[in-house]
Design a protein around this motif. Structure first.
Motif, PDB file in Angstrom:
ATOM      1  N   ASP A   1       0.329  12.614  -2.385  1.00 33.92           N
ATOM      2  CA  ASP A   1      -1.132  12.610  -2.803  1.00 33.92           C
ATOM      3  C   ASP A   1      -1.153  13.331  -4.284  1.00 33.92           C
ATOM      4  O   ASP A   1      -0.147  13.782  -4.924  1.00 33.92           O
ATOM      5  CB  ASP A   1      -1.823  13.584  -1.857  1.00 33.92           C
ATOM      6  CG  ASP A   1      -3.477  13.179  -1.994  1.00 33.92           C
ATOM      7  OD1 ASP A   1      -3.722  12.385  -2.787  1.00 33.92           O
ATOM      8  OD2 ASP A   1      -4.187  13.707  -1.152  1.00 33.92           O
TER       9      ASP A   1
ATOM     10  N   LEU B   1       0.488   6.715  -4.294  1.00 31.64           N
ATOM     11  CA  LEU B   1       0.410   7.449  -3.058  1.00 31.64           C
ATOM     12  C   LEU B   1       1.383   7.405  -1.907  1.00 31.64           C
ATOM     13  O   LEU B   1       1.734   8.302  -1.349  1.00 31.64           O
ATOM     14  CB  LEU B   1      -1.149   7.417  -2.386  1.00 31.64           C
ATOM     15  CG  LEU B   1      -2.244   7.749  -3.607  1.00 31.64           C
ATOM     16  CD1 LEU B   1      -3.692   7.170  -2.693  1.00 31.64           C
ATOM     17  CD2 LEU B   1      -2.315   9.303  -3.349  1.00 31.64           C
TER      18      LEU B   1
ATOM     19  N   ASP C   1      -4.206  15.796  -6.602  1.00 36.42           N
ATOM     20  CA  ASP C   1      -5.257  16.672  -6.763  1.00 36.42           C
ATOM     21  C   ASP C   1      -6.276  16.607  -8.008  1.00 36.42           C
ATOM     22  O   ASP C   1      -7.263  16.701  -8.044  1.00 36.42           O
ATOM     23  CB  ASP C   1      -5.272  17.915  -6.183  1.00 36.42           C
ATOM     24  CG  ASP C   1      -4.192  18.631  -6.906  1.00 36.42           C
ATOM     25  OD1 ASP C   1      -3.330  18.261  -7.618  1.00 36.42           O
ATOM     26  OD2 ASP C   1      -4.206  19.901  -6.942  1.00 36.42           O
TER      27      ASP C   1
ATOM     28  N   ARG D   1     -10.905   7.984  -2.510  1.00 36.24           N
ATOM     29  CA  ARG D   1     -11.262   9.432  -3.368  1.00 36.24           C
ATOM     30  C   ARG D   1     -10.620   9.343  -4.682  1.00 36.24           C
ATOM     31  O   ARG D   1     -11.498   9.932  -5.484  1.00 36.24           O
ATOM     32  CB  ARG D   1     -10.937  10.631  -2.362  1.00 36.24           C
ATOM     33  CG  ARG D   1     -11.473  10.892  -1.110  1.00 36.24           C
ATOM     34  CD  ARG D   1     -13.041  11.217  -1.436  1.00 36.24           C
ATOM     35  NE  ARG D   1     -13.023  12.387  -2.192  1.00 36.24           N
ATOM     36  CZ  ARG D   1     -13.887  12.517  -3.165  1.00 36.24           C
ATOM     37  NH1 ARG D   1     -14.490  11.476  -3.696  1.00 36.24           N
ATOM     38  NH2 ARG D   1     -13.881  13.827  -3.769  1.00 36.24           N
TER      39      ARG D   1
ATOM     40  N   GLU E   1      -6.715   6.356   6.848  1.00 36.31           N
ATOM     41  CA  GLU E   1      -6.504   7.793   6.135  1.00 36.31           C
ATOM     42  C   GLU E   1      -5.828   7.323   4.693  1.00 36.31           C
ATOM     43  O   GLU E   1      -6.215   7.782   3.863  1.00 36.31           O
ATOM     44  CB  GLU E   1      -5.578   8.745   6.913  1.00 36.31           C
ATOM     45  CG  GLU E   1      -5.617  10.108   6.473  1.00 36.31           C
ATOM     46  CD  GLU E   1      -6.913  10.706   6.404  1.00 36.31           C
ATOM     47  OE1 GLU E   1      -7.060  11.488   5.194  1.00 36.31           O
ATOM     48  OE2 GLU E   1      -7.874  10.518   7.187  1.00 36.31           O
ATOM     49  N   ASP E   2      -4.852   6.430   4.741  1.00 38.70           N
ATOM     50  CA  ASP E   2      -4.465   6.116   3.464  1.00 38.70           C
ATOM     51  C   ASP E   2      -5.720   5.516   2.555  1.00 38.70           C
ATOM     52  O   ASP E   2      -5.658   5.707   1.514  1.00 38.70           O
ATOM     53  CB  ASP E   2      -3.563   4.795   3.875  1.00 38.70           C
ATOM     54  CG  ASP E   2      -2.003   5.309   4.439  1.00 38.70           C
ATOM     55  OD1 ASP E   2      -1.986   6.474   4.380  1.00 38.70           O
ATOM     56  OD2 ASP E   2      -1.661   4.420   5.093  1.00 38.70           O
TER      57      ASP E   2
ATOM     58  N   TYR F   1      -8.560   6.359   2.781  1.00 37.27           N
ATOM     59  CA  TYR F   1      -9.555   7.506   2.271  1.00 37.27           C
ATOM     60  C   TYR F   1      -8.881   8.116   1.020  1.00 37.27           C
ATOM     61  O   TYR F   1      -9.710   8.462   0.318  1.00 37.27           O
ATOM     62  CB  TYR F   1      -9.954   8.255   3.431  1.00 37.27           C
ATOM     63  CG  TYR F   1     -10.782   9.744   3.195  1.00 37.27           C
ATOM     64  CD1 TYR F   1     -11.902   9.177   2.989  1.00 37.27           C
ATOM     65  CD2 TYR F   1     -10.053  10.775   2.921  1.00 37.27           C
ATOM     66  CE1 TYR F   1     -12.955  10.534   2.376  1.00 37.27           C
ATOM     67  CE2 TYR F   1     -11.046  11.973   2.416  1.00 37.27           C
ATOM     68  CZ  TYR F   1     -12.400  11.831   2.195  1.00 37.27           C
ATOM     69  OH  TYR F   1     -13.021  12.674   2.008  1.00 37.27           O
ATOM     70  N   LYS F   2      -7.741   8.402   1.196  1.00 34.12           N
ATOM     71  CA  LYS F   2      -6.923   9.111  -0.016  1.00 34.12           C
ATOM     72  C   LYS F   2      -7.248   8.369  -1.273  1.00 34.12           C
ATOM     73  O   LYS F   2      -7.484   8.934  -2.423  1.00 34.12           O
ATOM     74  CB  LYS F   2      -5.638   9.355   0.387  1.00 34.12           C
ATOM     75  CG  LYS F   2      -5.544  10.643   1.382  1.00 34.12           C
ATOM     76  CD  LYS F   2      -3.942  10.682   1.603  1.00 34.12           C
ATOM     77  CE  LYS F   2      -3.783  11.674   2.815  1.00 34.12           C
ATOM     78  NZ  LYS F   2      -2.185  11.937   3.064  1.00 34.12           N
TER      79      LYS F   2
END
Length: 330
Positions: free
Chosen positions: A186, A181, A188, A319, A312-313, A315-316
Motif C-alpha cells: 500500500d 499495490l 499512504d 481510495r 479489499e483490493d 477498496y485500497k
C-alpha cells in the motif's frame, strides 16, 4: 461442479469471458443480457439484466457493462444470492466499495474483480520473485500506460464522466495502480496532476500520479495517457538487489507489442550499464483470461476467499483514485 453462469453485457469483454469459461470447462453460460440484441446469441437466450439476476438456475453472474452499472448490478446480484465476477472499475469511489462490501458480507457469496493484469504470466513471475525476498525490498516503481484513441471517442460512453466515472486513469491507469499495490503493498501519500489539454472533455486525457509509502520511503510514479498517439505499456520495478522491467503486453491486437520481461541482479563492478547478466523472457501466450476464471470458480468450489482481486483490493485501489480526482483542477 459445473456452474450455470449468466453474463450481463455481451460486448468485447463479455465474449472474452465466455470463451475463457468454455475453455476451462468449469461452468456453462446459460443466458446473456445484451440490450438491443437478438433474442438468442449463439443459441443462448438473451434476456434482461433483471431476468439474469433473478434466474433460479444461475449460480454466478459475470458483469461486463459500462462503468456506471457495475456497482448497482454487483449489489443486486449479491442480494439475489449469486456469486459475482465484475470487470474494472469496481465502482466510482471508495465509499461505493464499502456499500458493495456490506452486500457481499450479507450474501456469503464470492465477489471477484477483473484486474486482469495480475494474471499475466509475466506479472505472476514478478510477484513470485518479489515475495521470495531474493531481490530485497522494492525501492521504487514507474509505470507508463498509454493509447491512441479514435476520432469518434467523443461519442463513446468512456468519454462521458457520468457513464465512465473518469477518463484515461479509470480506463487504463487503474490497471497500473493495481499492479503497484499488488506487487509492492500500500501507499499512504498521493500527489497528482490530471489534465485534458487535447480532448477538452469532462474526463482527463492524461494523469500523472506520484505515490509514497511514508514508513519506508517507497515511491511509485504513473503516467496514464490517451494523447501519446501510440499504445504503450511499461512497468519498471527497482529493488535493493536488482530490477525487473516489463515492456509490452499481449493483447488480441498486439498493439502494445511483445510482452518482454527483463530481470537482473545488482552489478558490483563498473560499468553499471551492461546487459550480459540480464535475463530476458518473451511471453507469447496470454493465459490471463483462463487463470482469472479458474481462480474465481476454484474459490467458489473450495469455499475459500478470493485471493487475487477481492473487494479489499478494490477498496485500497479506489481510495487512491479518490485522492487523485480530489486534486484535479481542470
Amino acid at each position: 461442479m459445473n456452474y450455470k453462469i449468466g453474463i450481463i453485457g455481451y460486448g468485447v469483454m463479455g465474449k472474452i469471458r465466455h470463451q475463457a469459461i468454455d475453455e476451462i470447462k468449469k461452468g456453462v453460460v446459460v443466458a446473456v443480457s445484451e440490450p438491443n440484441g437478438e433474442t438468442e446469441i449463439k443459441g443462448i437466450p438473451n434476456i434482461s439484466h433483471e431476468e439474469i439476476i433473478n434466474h433460479a438456475d444461475i449460480d454466478a453472474i459475470i458483469v461486463c457493462t459500462p462503468n456506471f452499472l457495475n456497482k448497482d448490478l454487483t449489489i443486486r446480484a449479491l442480494n439475489a444470492g449469486k456469486h459475482v465476477f465484475c470487470e474494472k472499475p469496481p465502482a466510482f469511489t471508495g465509499a461505493d466499495i464499502l456499500e458493495i462490501q456490506k452486500a457481499e458480507a450479507a450474501s456469503g457469496k464470492k465477489l471477484m474483480y477483473g484486474f486482469n493484469h495480475r494474471h499475466h504470466d509475466s506479472v505472476m513471475h514478478i510477484k513470485k520473485l518479489i515475495d521470495s525476498g531474493e531481490y530485497g525490498k522494492v525501492l521504487w516503481l514507474r509505470g507508463r500506460y498509454g493509447k491512441s484513441v479514435t476520432s469518434d471517442y467523443f461519442n463513446q460512453w468512456r468519454a462521458k464522466k457520468e457513464l465512465a466515472g473518469g477518463g484515461i486513469l479509470m480506463d487504463q491507469g487503474i490497471h497500473m495502480l493495481d499492479l503497484f499495490l499488488y506487487l509492492s503493498g500500500d501507499f499512504d501519500v498521493v500527489k497528482a496532476e490530471v489534465s485534458n489539454l487535447y480532448w477538452h472533455m469532462d474526463v482527463e486525457d492524461n494523469a500523472f500520479v506520484i505515490l509514497k509509502e511514508s514508513a519506508t520511503g517507497k515511491v511509485a510514479s504513473l503516467h496514464s495517457t490517451m494523447s501519446q498517439w501510440r499504445h504503450l505499456f511499461s512497468l519498471e520495478i527497482f529493488l535493493e538487489k536488482g530490477y525487473m522491467v516489463l515492456n509490452g503486453l499481449i493483447t488480441s491486437s498486439m498493439s502494445y507489442g511483445e510482452e518482454t520481461l527483463s530481470i537482473a541482479k545488482n552489478r558490483s563492478t563498473a560499468p553499471a550499464a551492461t546487459w550480459k547478466d540480464e535475463i530476458v523472457t518473451k511471453y507469447v501466450d496470454n493465459n490471463s483470461w483462463r487463470y482469472e476464471m479458474d481462480h474465481f470458480f476454484d474459490s467458489i468450489t473450495a469455499d475459500k476467499p478470493i485471493a487475487i482481486g477481492n473487494s479489499e483490493d478494490a477498496y485500497k485501489l479506489m481510495r487512491i483514485i479518490d485522492k487523485v480526482y480530489e486534486q484535479k483542477e481542470f
